[in-house]
Design a protein around this motif. Structure first.
Motif, mmCIF file in Angstrom:
data_model
loop_
_atom_site.group_PDB
_atom_site.id
_atom_site.type_symbol
_atom_site.label_atom_id
_atom_site.label_comp_id
_atom_site.label_asym_id
_atom_site.label_seq_id
_atom_site.Cartn_x
_atom_site.Cartn_y
_atom_site.Cartn_z
ATOM 1 N N LYS A 134 9.030 -97.722 13.623
ATOM 2 C CA LYS A 134 7.916 -96.805 13.382
ATOM 3 C C LYS A 134 8.364 -95.355 13.528
ATOM 4 C CE LYS A 134 3.134 -95.915 14.797
ATOM 5 N NZ LYS A 134 2.039 -96.334 15.720
ATOM 6 N N ALA A 135 9.195 -95.085 14.550
ATOM 7 C CA ALA A 135 9.690 -93.721 14.771
ATOM 8 C C ALA A 135 10.609 -93.278 13.634
ATOM 9 C CB ALA A 135 10.428 -93.651 16.111
ATOM 10 N N LYS A 138 8.610 -92.536 10.510
ATOM 11 C CA LYS A 138 7.916 -91.259 10.666
ATOM 12 C C LYS A 138 8.860 -90.085 10.441
ATOM 13 C CE LYS A 138 5.039 -88.650 13.926
ATOM 14 N NZ LYS A 138 4.433 -88.639 15.296
#
Length: 296
Positions: A134-135, A138
């Motif tokens: 997810k990081a 992003k």
């Protein structure tokens, strides 16, 4: 605005107890070819990065390289000795087989060995890969934006070159039109002479066949259509460039049409000056076609 298919961007980051470094680069390609080298233990990462890339880029062979490790001091890293031994043994076997078959491989570096999954315990991926994925997803758009900006900068420079080449083609086409107009008297005289020769030998000949031969003589000396089409192609090329990328494939097809008309002009020239202009046209068109290969 045009985009070049050549681009590069790099960056670093950290989150969720990990640090990473990645590089994004691309070169020419007929279509969109995405090649991603990302850790396979980060589940679901590659499909998401591919989806984002496909929205930002239409053409090019694009490669993403991602290296991830735990964000901790190097002094705290530990080797997984059994895995290291297995990797070194495999490398030795690969090098031996290559030598047996007459191939010479580049020497392996320590960093290459350490990059193999499992050699360093700290990069084994025991943490929360979902949170890390997810990081990374992003953070990826910032890398992608930098990459696209470089492609646009390359494309802006490429656009100037292409417009200059189009202007040169337009100038040469105008010269060809002036030469063709100036030699109309010569062409008419040659046509009358050819007509006389045909009529002298036309006794007993099929009248339709004679008419066809005369028509062919006229067509072979007329370059009006070729000049008109070259002018039309110049306008079409400028219109395409105004549209901006992705237009690379359309421009490539248009270059084929440019080349076809220049070839026909040379074959019909029957005049030293017109042949010279035709050859100059072919040279510029060939140079432009090389540049077009890098347009997205």
């Amino acid at each position: 605005m045009l985009q070049s298919m050549t681009g590069f961007a790099g960056g670093k980051g950290e989150a969720e107890g990990y640090s990473w470094a990645w590089e994004l680069r691309s070169v020419n390609s007929k279509g969109l070819d995405l090649r991603f080298r990302v850790p396979d233990w980060i589940e679901g990462l590659e499909p998401q990065l591919r989806a984002l890339s496909s929205k930002a880029v239409a053409r090019g062979s694009m490669t993403l390289s991602l290296r991830v490790q735990r964000a901790e001091d190097v002094a705290n890293l530990s080797l997984n000795t059994p895995t290291l031994d297995a990797v070194l043994s495999a490398l030795a076997e690969v090098e031996k087989r290559a030598m047996d078959q007459g191939h010479t491989l580049s020497p392996s570096k320590a960093t290459d060995v350490l990059a193999v999954r499992g050699v360093l315990d700290s990069s084994s991926g025991d943490g929360d890969s979902a949170a890390l994925a997810k990081a990374l997803v992003k953070a990826y758009p910032a890398l992608l934006d930098s990459f696209v900006e470089m492609r646009k900068a390359e494309g802006a420079a490429l656009e100037i070159v292409l417009l200059d080449q189009i202007a040169e083609i337009e100038t040469l086409t105008g010269q060809a039109a002036e030469i063709a107009e100036g030699r109309k008297g010569e062409v008419a005289a040659n046509l009358r002479a050819n007509l006389a020769r045909v009529l002298e030998n036309a006794d007993g000949a099929d009248q339709d066949r004679v008419a066809q031969e005369l028509a062919m003589l006229a067509v072979k000396s007329d370059v009006t259509e070729e000049i008109d089409r070259l002018k039309a192609h110049v306008d079409a090329a400028r219109d395409l460039i105004k549209q901006g990328s992705p237009i690379g494939r359309k421009l490539d097809f248009l270059m084929q049409e440019f080349n076809r008309e220049a070839n026909t002009l040379c074959s019909k020239a029957q005049n030293v000056e017109l042949t010279r202009v035709g050859l100059d046209l072919k040279a510029v068109i060939d140079q432009m076609r090389e540049q077009v290969q890098n347009v997205e």
